[in-house]
Design an enzyme around this catalytic site. Structure first.
Site, PDB file in Angstrom:
ATOM      1  N   SER A 159     -96.980  84.823  27.396  1.00  0.00           N
ATOM      2  CA  SER A 159     -97.615  85.670  28.403  1.00  0.00           C
ATOM      3  C   SER A 159     -96.648  85.695  29.581  1.00  0.00           C
ATOM      4  CB  SER A 159     -98.945  85.039  28.819  1.00  0.00           C
ATOM      5  OG  SER A 159     -99.264  85.390  30.163  1.00  0.00           O
TER       6      SER A 159
ATOM      7  N   TYR B 273    -103.051  77.467  31.114  1.00  0.00           N
ATOM      8  CA  TYR B 273    -102.318  78.590  30.505  1.00  0.00           C
ATOM      9  C   TYR B 273    -100.851  78.571  30.953  1.00  0.00           C
ATOM     10  CZ  TYR B 273    -102.381  83.262  28.294  1.00  0.00           C
ATOM     11  OH  TYR B 273    -102.194  84.343  27.454  1.00  0.00           O
TER      12      TYR B 273
HETATM   13  N1  NAD Z   1    -105.503  89.281  25.955  1.00  0.00           N
HETATM   14  C1  NAD Z   1    -104.574  89.176  26.896  1.00  0.00           C
HETATM   15  O1  NAD Z   1    -104.726  89.693  28.026  1.00  0.00           O
HETATM   16  C2  NAD Z   1    -103.285  88.475  26.600  1.00  0.00           C
HETATM   17  C3  NAD Z   1    -102.215  88.660  27.473  1.00  0.00           C
HETATM   18  C4  NAD Z   1    -101.011  87.986  27.216  1.00  0.00           C
HETATM   19  C5  NAD Z   1    -100.907  87.169  26.125  1.00  0.00           C
HETATM   20  N2  NAD Z   1    -101.970  86.996  25.288  1.00  0.00           N
HETATM   21  C6  NAD Z   1    -101.798  86.095  24.139  1.00  0.00           C
HETATM   22  O2  NAD Z   1    -101.985  86.828  22.936  1.00  0.00           O
HETATM   23  C7  NAD Z   1    -102.512  85.958  21.922  1.00  0.00           C
HETATM   24  C8  NAD Z   1    -103.785  86.586  21.337  1.00  0.00           C
HETATM   25  O3  NAD Z   1    -104.724  86.753  22.388  1.00  0.00           O
HETATM   26  P1  NAD Z   1    -106.068  87.629  22.206  1.00  0.00           P
HETATM   27  O4  NAD Z   1    -106.375  88.182  23.544  1.00  0.00           O
HETATM   28  O5  NAD Z   1    -105.935  88.548  21.037  1.00  0.00           O
HETATM   29  O6  NAD Z   1    -107.132  86.489  21.895  1.00  0.00           O
HETATM   30  P2  NAD Z   1    -108.581  86.622  21.190  1.00  0.00           P
HETATM   31  O7  NAD Z   1    -109.427  85.568  21.794  1.00  0.00           O
HETATM   32  O8  NAD Z   1    -109.067  88.035  21.207  1.00  0.00           O
HETATM   33  O9  NAD Z   1    -108.273  86.241  19.670  1.00  0.00           O
HETATM   34  C9  NAD Z   1    -107.837  84.965  19.328  1.00  0.00           C
HETATM   35  C10 NAD Z   1    -108.131  84.701  17.873  1.00  0.00           C
HETATM   36  O10 NAD Z   1    -107.706  83.326  17.619  1.00  0.00           O
HETATM   37  C11 NAD Z   1    -108.669  82.756  16.745  1.00  0.00           C
HETATM   38  N3  NAD Z   1    -108.576  81.283  16.865  1.00  0.00           N
HETATM   39  C12 NAD Z   1    -109.054  80.493  17.861  1.00  0.00           C
HETATM   40  N4  NAD Z   1    -108.786  79.201  17.592  1.00  0.00           N
HETATM   41  C13 NAD Z   1    -108.130  79.168  16.397  1.00  0.00           C
HETATM   42  C14 NAD Z   1    -107.596  78.140  15.587  1.00  0.00           C
HETATM   43  N5  NAD Z   1    -107.705  76.837  15.936  1.00  0.00           N
HETATM   44  N6  NAD Z   1    -106.953  78.473  14.441  1.00  0.00           N
HETATM   45  C15 NAD Z   1    -106.854  79.765  14.056  1.00  0.00           C
HETATM   46  N7  NAD Z   1    -107.368  80.801  14.776  1.00  0.00           N
HETATM   47  C16 NAD Z   1    -107.994  80.498  15.933  1.00  0.00           C
HETATM   48  C17 NAD Z   1    -110.008  83.326  17.210  1.00  0.00           C
HETATM   49  O11 NAD Z   1    -110.999  83.212  16.209  1.00  0.00           O
HETATM   50  C18 NAD Z   1    -109.638  84.769  17.532  1.00  0.00           C
HETATM   51  O12 NAD Z   1    -109.821  85.631  16.420  1.00  0.00           O
HETATM   52  C19 NAD Z   1    -102.710  84.597  22.615  1.00  0.00           C
HETATM   53  O13 NAD Z   1    -101.547  83.829  22.427  1.00  0.00           O
HETATM   54  C20 NAD Z   1    -102.823  84.973  24.074  1.00  0.00           C
HETATM   55  O14 NAD Z   1    -102.486  83.903  24.927  1.00  0.00           O
HETATM   56  C21 NAD Z   1    -103.163  87.631  25.508  1.00  0.00           C
END
Ligand code: NAD
Length: 259
Positions: A148, A171
């Protein structure tokens, strides 16, 4: 990107059923790949696999995975190797957090801090370690870690004013470490056919409050906060042979927010 650019490549997306993961899975499959949505929520991964559009070039598979369990990671690797004979890439994208995650710094307990760092950072380490060992055996492999912008920049706390949201302190610790682990792994596995890179997005649209979005968007260059689909072309580039000479790199996709 051509629609068959990932033809027959077997690509695992951890957290593949989540907001960003499901977008990645869909486009990997549309590009001809075997997209494996590996998630702790198997039901959500299966629903995604069932919604495959007709005529898609590749395929979508659902798998159960807990990134904090070595046995679970091993089970996935051996199942894929047995059925497909290869694994081309893993996208470290799951987002584990405990129920108390997302509080302001004063309210984060030592136990919460350790729990969230352990599951998220520890899980990314374990996935990268175990897949790289399997990749070394087969002579090639590609790891993409999701970070991120907050892995490299200090938070702009003022954009959260008037909302219940913040940028959690865990984070910052987790994502900065994931970026440096990317370099560590890239260096460690030089010469083995394995490359390791990082995709570092800004915030992603998901019904955030209007005031927050307006404050956030003031720091952007054109669109403002991006949709998950805006990350996909960069992911496809990192997965493709077009990036074959890149390793240990962090690619920021944030419409200029971090500048
Ligand atoms: N959404 C944002 O604004 C954003 C911004 C920058 C970076 N990110 C990064 O992108 C990535 C995905 O984020 P997102 O927003 O899609 O998250 P999300 O919460 O929508 O999805 C995360 C998924 O991970 C799964 N999960 C949780 N624990 C787990 C485990 N122990 N083993 C396997 N699966 C597991 C959940 O069931 C879920 O389907 C993350 O690394 C997040 O930090 C997100």
């Amino acid at each position: 990107m051509q629609s068959n650019s990932l033809k027959n490549k077997v690509i695992v997306v951890t957290g593949g059923a989540g907001a960003i993961g499901h977008c990645f899975i869909q486009r990997i499959a549309e590009s001809g790949g075997v997209a494996v949505a590996a998630d702790i929520n198997l039901h959500a991964a299966q629903s995604l696999a069932e919604k495959i559009p007709l005529g898609i070039a590749g395929q979508i598979e659902a798998a159960h995975l807990d990134i904090t369990s070595k046995d679970s990671i091993h089970a996935l690797i051996s199942d894929l190797k047995q059925r497909h004979g290869r694994i081309d890439a893993v996208v470290n994208n799951a987002y584990p957090r405990n129920k108390r995650y997302g509080r302001k710094l004063e309210d984060v307990t030592y136990s919460d801090f350790c729990k969230n760092v352990n599951t998220h950072l520890g899980g990314y380490f374990l996935v990268a370690q175990q897949f790289c060992l399997a990749f070394k055996e087969q002579g090639y492999g590609n790891v993409i870690n999701m970070s991120s912008i907050y892995g490299s920049m200090a938070p702009r706390f003022e954009v959260y004013d008037g909302t219940s949201m913040t940028m959690p302190v865990e984070y910052a610790a987790i994502k900065s470490a994931i970026e440096h682990l990317t370099r560590y792994f890239a260096q460690y596995f030089k010469g083995t056919g394995i490359r390791v890179n990082c995709l570092s997005p800004g915030g992603i649209l998901s019904n955030q409050p209007a005031d927050f979005l307006s404050a956030y968007n003031k720091h952007c260059a054109s669109k403002g906060m991006l949709d998950a689909s805006d990350l996909v072309e960069t992911l496809l580039f990192l997965l493709s042979d077009g990036s074959r000479h890149m390793t240990g790199q962090i690619l920021l996709v944030d419409d200029g927010f971090s500048l």
